[in-house]
Scaffold this motif. Structure first.
Motif, PDB file in Angstrom:
ATOM      1  N   LEU A  96      50.948   8.750  10.766  1.00 29.82           N
ATOM      2  CA  LEU A  96      51.535  10.028  10.869  1.00 29.82           C
ATOM      3  C   LEU A  96      50.020  11.351   9.203  1.00 29.82           C
ATOM      4  O   LEU A  96      50.864  10.376   8.273  1.00 29.82           O
ATOM      5  CB  LEU A  96      52.842  10.618   9.983  1.00 29.82           C
ATOM      6  N   ASP A  97      49.786  11.895   9.854  1.00 30.43           N
ATOM      7  CA  ASP A  97      49.728  12.703   9.206  1.00 30.43           C
ATOM      8  C   ASP A  97      50.251  13.846   7.701  1.00 30.43           C
ATOM      9  O   ASP A  97      51.174  14.046   8.078  1.00 30.43           O
ATOM     10  CB  ASP A  97      48.214  13.986   9.444  1.00 30.43           C
ATOM     11  N   GLN A  98      50.274  13.190   6.049  1.00 27.60           N
ATOM     12  CA  GLN A  98      50.236  13.816   5.593  1.00 27.60           C
ATOM     13  C   GLN A  98      52.084  13.671   5.655  1.00 27.60           C
ATOM     14  O   GLN A  98      53.090  14.320   5.303  1.00 27.60           O
ATOM     15  CB  GLN A  98      50.578  15.300   5.764  1.00 27.60           C
ATOM     16  N   PHE A  99      52.051  12.254   5.690  1.00 29.20           N
ATOM     17  CA  PHE A  99      53.764  12.571   5.454  1.00 29.20           C
ATOM     18  C   PHE A  99      54.245  12.097   4.372  1.00 29.20           C
ATOM     19  O   PHE A  99      55.655  12.367   3.861  1.00 29.20           O
ATOM     20  CB  PHE A  99      54.722  10.566   6.427  1.00 29.20           C
ATOM     21  N   LYS A 100      52.960  11.475   3.234  1.00 28.26           N
ATOM     22  CA  LYS A 100      53.496  12.163   1.828  1.00 28.26           C
ATOM     23  C   LYS A 100      54.519  13.319   1.158  1.00 28.26           C
ATOM     24  O   LYS A 100      55.089  12.868   0.597  1.00 28.26           O
ATOM     25  CB  LYS A 100      52.482  11.451   1.314  1.00 28.26           C
ATOM     26  N   VAL A 101      53.939  14.249   2.446  1.00 26.11           N
ATOM     27  CA  VAL A 101      54.071  15.452   1.076  1.00 26.11           C
ATOM     28  C   VAL A 101      55.563  15.711   1.534  1.00 26.11           C
ATOM     29  O   VAL A 101      56.022  15.481   0.156  1.00 26.11           O
ATOM     30  CB  VAL A 101      53.353  16.692   1.998  1.00 26.11           C
ATOM     31  N   ILE A 102      56.202  15.083   2.231  1.00 30.80           N
ATOM     32  CA  ILE A 102      57.827  15.250   2.594  1.00 30.80           C
ATOM     33  C   ILE A 102      58.344  14.347   1.743  1.00 30.80           C
ATOM     34  O   ILE A 102      59.501  14.712   1.260  1.00 30.80           O
ATOM     35  CB  ILE A 102      58.240  14.434   4.216  1.00 30.80           C
ATOM     36  N   ASN A 103      58.097  13.036   1.902  1.00 32.68           N
ATOM     37  CA  ASN A 103      58.623  11.691   1.273  1.00 32.68           C
ATOM     38  C   ASN A 103      58.338  12.090  -0.651  1.00 32.68           C
ATOM     39  O   ASN A 103      59.451  12.015  -0.926  1.00 32.68           O
ATOM     40  CB  ASN A 103      57.952  10.132   1.021  1.00 32.68           C
ATOM     41  N   ASP A 104      57.504  12.959  -1.122  1.00 25.76           N
ATOM     42  CA  ASP A 104      57.248  13.463  -2.593  1.00 25.76           C
ATOM     43  C   ASP A 104      57.993  14.291  -2.424  1.00 25.76           C
ATOM     44  O   ASP A 104      59.044  14.515  -4.289  1.00 25.76           O
ATOM     45  CB  ASP A 104      55.999  12.828  -2.596  1.00 25.76           C
ATOM     46  N   SER A 105      58.423  15.244  -1.725  1.00 24.83           N
ATOM     47  CA  SER A 105      59.112  16.362  -2.122  1.00 24.83           C
ATOM     48  C   SER A 105      60.711  16.293  -1.700  1.00 24.83           C
ATOM     49  O   SER A 105      61.272  17.604  -2.760  1.00 24.83           O
ATOM     50  CB  SER A 105      58.567  17.713  -0.941  1.00 24.83           C
ATOM     51  N   GLU A 106      60.891  15.701  -0.831  1.00 26.94           N
ATOM     52  CA  GLU A 106      62.227  15.669  -0.434  1.00 26.94           C
ATOM     53  C   GLU A 106      63.082  14.190  -0.977  1.00 26.94           C
ATOM     54  O   GLU A 106      63.960  14.247  -0.673  1.00 26.94           O
ATOM     55  CB  GLU A 106      62.812  16.128   1.313  1.00 26.94           C
TER      56      GLU A 106
END
Length: 669
Positions: free
Chosen positions: A273-283
């Protein structure tokens, strides 16, 4: 006569035996009960029930205190068929303190009717008293039927029988039918109450045993559930319920075997999954887990029942497709990519997230023998290739993939680099840097090298990129800093004016530990900080501008100096150069090599020198290969220069007035 088997309870010395074993014997029970009743004192004493209870307590162990109040509250159900001119059983028991007594007069009912009435009347009965003195056969039939009722089977049953009408065979029949005890008329409270207490204590023990059995059953059931859960987790992912990496590897072994023996191909799809870290870190991780579960559910719908879907790491999935062709595998991969790309994940706060997926495809074909581990590695490399070339793509593994070549190269180099660091086979070569105006040696540039096990030198171009990619560069950077300061410390006092230029990776200036290492090493060695000049490229300077600028400012605060390396080769704007806290601008060698013959290079170098003067920075030229170039740079106003004409890199510094050099020179003459 069959040996009587007593129940395993603390009242077995009182002839309290299990109903199921009494059907095998009876005479010993009667004899033992008779001995107990003969020992009971007269009922006229004030502690009549206490005395009766004491008679049924064990004598071989310290007696437990019997809770008579609890016994008095036990439910006693009397089936009373006696003549009305005798004292009712209920009245006797009531006088002895029993309060929860219920009586039913059968009044000519048959056994089935009595059982239906008994079942519908009460639950939680602790003792049954069967007082049908005029009908022995009904009493025995009722005993036998009670034994066959699961809800009545554990309830003690005492038969009240006329002494003159019951013979020895009738007594044995009663015990075989399930009776707990038999009391003969005429009744006396002194005889009845101990029997009742014994029976109630028996019921209490049976209830306790059932409770323990139920607890054990529940514990065993829970243990089986836990074992089943653990067995499930051996091959499944706990979060999504998909197969896990271990299960995938087992299936891959099967696919490899099928390719070798049954001669059909399979394919492994590696999904990242591309850029999943954005969701994990933001939410947060909770929302991140929900997103992963929703992606897993969408993949389930698209993969198909015949293929194996697994979650193999945090945001990575894999699909094993057996008995397929390359086109079919790529088609499925593209379908899965679109499925993820079209998905929109909406949070409770209304925020919507959309991510893509990079998918690598590796074929397991009969024409090429590979292992399961190699298949997984190929799929991962193909996925990495897809991410490198823009993400949200599908890529089929090929041996010609550049990234795959880099990975294979890294696999070869990593252990060699680690071993060289561990065995102290890193070294420095030193190239002199002169002051152009008078030709004196200003200092040296420290150039990193590595020796192989045979002592041959290895260029940094071969191992530094691998070290940066594989996380080994930090150890190398720290070695360079410590070794450079140690080299300056070891120089004779007459050379304490010499400067050493040090090259570090771009990651070093993003590491907060660099400042402390430099500070501590300078303090421990006594080397002046201005003798260290760190060279940093335009690319490194702009990669993480703010963080790098702060580190440079801290090191300059110690007294260290900085040079912007390869000046003119990058795309650094004048504003960056103006704001960047460096002391030297080092012109890239591509402008110096043909300086004498290329008018364009001459004009560009003049412009760079003018920029450096305007910013009050000194200018350094490298790759000086001849006298003509050095003369032209001197006329242009360059401050410092280095190159093979001035002096090639060497294992040691060629120091002026070095006694060893003078001795070597004299011997050569």
């Amino acid at each position: 006569m069959v040996k009587l088997k007593h129940s395993m309870c603390r009242y077995h010395d009182c002839a309290v035996t299990d109903v199921h074993t009494r059907r095998k014997s009876g005479k010993k029970l009667i004899n033992k009960s008779a001995k107990i009743h003969m020992a009971i004192q007269k009922p006229e004493t004030a502690g009549f029930c206490e005395a009766a209870a004491a008679q049924v307590a064990p004598t071989d162990t310290p007696p437990e205190r019997i809770d008579l109040e609890a016994l008095h509250r036990k439910c006693i159900y009397i089936i009373d068929g006696r003549d009305s001119d005798t004292i009712p059983v209920a009245e006797m028991l009531a006088k002895s303190g029993f309060s929860n007594i219920h009586t039913h007069e059968p009044d000519g009912e048959d056994v089935d009717t009595l059982l239906r009435h008994l079942r519908s009347s009460l639950r939680g009965i602790d003792l049954l008293l069967l007082d049908i003195t005029h009908d022995k056969h009904k009493a025995l039939s009722l005993c036998d039927r009670i034994l066959n009722q699961r809800w009545l089977r554990e309830i003690p049953l005492i038969i009240i029988a006329p002494k003159g009408r019951w013979q020895e065979d009738s007594i044995y029949s009663a015990f075989r039918a399930g009776a707990t005890d038999i009391v003969f008329t005429p009744l006396q409270r002194l005889e009845l109450v101990p029997r009742v207490i014994s029976a109630l204590l028996l019921k209490q023990e049976r209830d306790l045993r059932q409770h323990h059995e139920l607890e054990l059953e529940n514990e065993l059931a829970e243990r089986k559930v836990i074992e089943a859960r653990l067995q499930y987790l051996v091959s499944h992912d706990e979060l999504t319920g998909l197969c896990n990496r271990q299960r995938l590897e087992q299936a891959l072994e099967g696919a490899v075997f099928q390719a070798r023996n049954k001669r059909y191909a399979s394919a492994l799809l590696y999904i990242d999954l591309d850029q999943f870290k954005v969701i994990n870190d933001s939410e947060g991780h909770v929302m991140g887990d929900r997103f992963l579960m929703s992606i897993a559910n969408r993949l389930r719908q698209s993969v198909g029942s015949g293929n194996l879907l697994a979650r193999i790491s945090s945001d990575e999935y894999a699909v094993l497709v057996e008995d397929t062709k390359p086109g079919e595998a790529l088609g499925l991969a593209e379908t899965l990519r679109r499925t993820i790309d079209e998905y929109r994940f909406t949070m409770a706060n209304g925020r919507t997230y959309h991510i893509g997926a990079s998918i690598g495809v590796a074929l397991i074909e009969p024409s090429e023998e590979i292992t399961a581990a190699e298949a997984l590695a190929r799929a991962a490399q193909a996925c990495f290739e897809a991410k490198t070339h823009g993400r949200n793509k599908v890529h089929l593994f090929s041996h010609d993939d550049q990234e795959s070549h880099l990975i294979r190269n890294a696999v070869d180099w990593v252990p060699r680099i680690r071993k060289a660091i561990r065995e102290g086979r890193l070294c420095m070569h030193f190239q002199p840097v002169i002051d152009v105006t008078d030709g004196s040696v200003h200092g040296y540039e420290a150039l990193l090298r590595m020796r192989d096990r045979n002592g041959q030198l290895i260029s940094p171009a071969q191992f530094i990129p691998v070290a940066e990619r594989m996380g080994l560069i930090r150890d190398i950077d720290m070695w360079v800093v410590k070794h450079a300061i140690e080299v300056l410390r070891s120089l004779p006092p007459q050379h304490d004016h010499l400067v050493l230029n040090v090259n570090l990776s771009m990651y070093a200036f993003q590491d907060p530990a660099l400042f402390e290492v430099v500070r501590d090493e300078l303090q421990a060695s006594g080397v002046a900080a201005h003798r260290i000049t760190f060279e940093i490229t335009e690319t490194a300077a702009t990669a993480s501008y703010s963080q790098t600028r702060n580190m440079i400012s801290q090191l300059r605060g110690l007294g260290c100096r900085f040079a912007l390396d390869d000046f003119g080769s990058g795309f650094c704007s004048f504003n960056y150069i103006k704001q960047f806290p460096v002391d030297y601008l080092k012109i890239d060698g591509s402008f110096i090599r043909n300086l004498v013959y290329d008018p364009v290079d001459q004009r560009l170098v003049k412009s760079m020198i003018e920029v450096a003067r305007t910013l009050d920075k000194k200018i350094v030229a490298e790759y000086v290969e001849n006298e003509e170039t050095l003369d032209m740079l001197r006329r242009f106003g360059v401050n410092l220069a280095q190159g093979h004409y001035i002096g090639p890199p060497g294992e040691t510094m060629r120091l002026e007035n070095d006694p060893q050099e003078e001795e070597d020179a004299a011997s050569s003459r």
